[in-house]
Design an enzyme around this catalytic site. Structure first.
Site, PDB file in Angstrom:
ATOM      1  N   HIS A 139       0.690  -1.089   0.019  1.00 43.54           N
ATOM      2  CA  HIS A 139       0.066  -0.028   0.068  1.00 43.54           C
ATOM      3  C   HIS A 139       0.931   1.216   0.139  1.00 43.54           C
ATOM      4  CE1 HIS A 139      -3.712   2.370   1.071  1.00 43.54           C
ATOM      5  NE2 HIS A 139      -2.815   3.010   1.707  1.00 43.54           N
ATOM      6  N   GLU A 140       1.815   1.244   0.995  1.00 42.86           N
ATOM      7  CA  GLU A 140       2.675   2.510   0.896  1.00 42.86           C
ATOM      8  C   GLU A 140       3.731   2.672  -0.289  1.00 42.86           C
ATOM      9  OE1 GLU A 140       1.707   4.511   2.873  1.00 42.86           O
ATOM     10  OE2 GLU A 140       0.756   3.649   4.439  1.00 42.86           O
ATOM     11  N   HIS A 148       1.732   4.326  -2.911  1.00 44.76           N
ATOM     12  CA  HIS A 148       1.753   5.798  -2.722  1.00 44.76           C
ATOM     13  C   HIS A 148       2.875   6.270  -3.411  1.00 44.76           C
ATOM     14  CE1 HIS A 148      -2.082   6.308  -0.671  1.00 44.76           C
ATOM     15  NE2 HIS A 148      -1.797   5.793   0.379  1.00 44.76           N
ATOM     16  N   CYS A 159      -5.787   0.060 -10.447  1.00 46.76           N
ATOM     17  CA  CYS A 159      -4.507   0.543  -9.995  1.00 46.76           C
ATOM     18  C   CYS A 159      -3.262   0.122 -10.886  1.00 46.76           C
ATOM     19  CB  CYS A 159      -4.526   0.311  -8.859  1.00 46.76           C
ATOM     20  SG  CYS A 159      -5.748   1.261  -7.687  1.00 46.76           S
TER      21      CYS A 159
HETATM   22 ZN   LIG Z   1      -2.855   5.190   2.146  1.00 53.62          ZN
HETATM   23 ZN   LIG Z   2      -7.491  -0.289  -7.023  1.00 58.86          ZN
END
Ligand SMILES: [Zn+2]
Ligand SMILES: [Zn+2]
Length: 171
Positions: free
Chosen positions: A127-128, A131, A165
């Site tokens: 997740h990080e 980003h 994503c």
């Molecule tokens: Zn986040």
């Molecule tokens: Zn996504």
């Protein structure tokens, strides 16, 4: 692109190795472990008994432009105005930090679950890292980029990027 994982303070080698394999598999890029730093005291805030995440994040050094760095710390992290954070990313520098502290079942008075613990750390790191690749939060609650308000959210999502994503990750 290369991903570097750095233990901040004492993190078991066995955990670092397992995380390296998982992160390498998910991003399909060279992933390595290099020495972090162990002096976390500079970021400690006695009034909160927690460590200021952004301060540790700012201390993470990168070796080059084509590198993403993730610091892994076994202390409770916070940023002002939030009770705690699971992790934080600096998009501009390509560095991120995650905390293991609240990912253990034991933290909540439950029996240890090593597999679940590793799964949670993997999700937080991915997740990080997402980003640092410029991704924002995703409305799909199965996507790793979905925002985790609590561990229930973390456990519900997968360690992978959704179809929307995934293409935005340019290695
Ligand atoms: Zn986040
Ligand atoms: Zn996504």
């Amino acid at each position: 692109m290369k991903i570097t994982l750095k233990p901040l303070g004492n993190i078991a080698d066995e955990i670092m190795e397992k995380l390296k394999d998982r992160i390498g598999d998910i991003f399909h890029c060279p992933t390595e472990i290099t020495a972090g730093f162990s002096d976390l005291a500079q970021a400690y805030t006695p009034e909160r008994k927690q460590y200021f995440s952004s301060k540790l994040l700012a201390s993470l050094k990168k070796s080059g432009r084509d590198e993403k760095v993730v610091g892994i710390a076994d202390v409770d992290l916070y940023v002002p105005r939030l009770n705690f954070v699971f992790g934080e990313a600096d998009i501009g520098s390509g560095a991120a930090i995650v905390s293991l502290c609240r990912l253990r079942q034991e933290y909540y008075g439950l029996a240890p679950d090593e597999a679940l613990f590793l799964e949670r750390i993997t999700k937080e790191i991915v997740h990080e890292l997402g980003h640092t690749f410029g991704l924002g939060h995703c409305p799909n609650n199965k996507c790793v980029m979905h925002f985790s308000n609590s561990l229930a959210d973390t456990d519900l999502k997968e360690a992978h990027f959704c179809n929307k994503c995934r293409p935005k990750i340019i290695l």
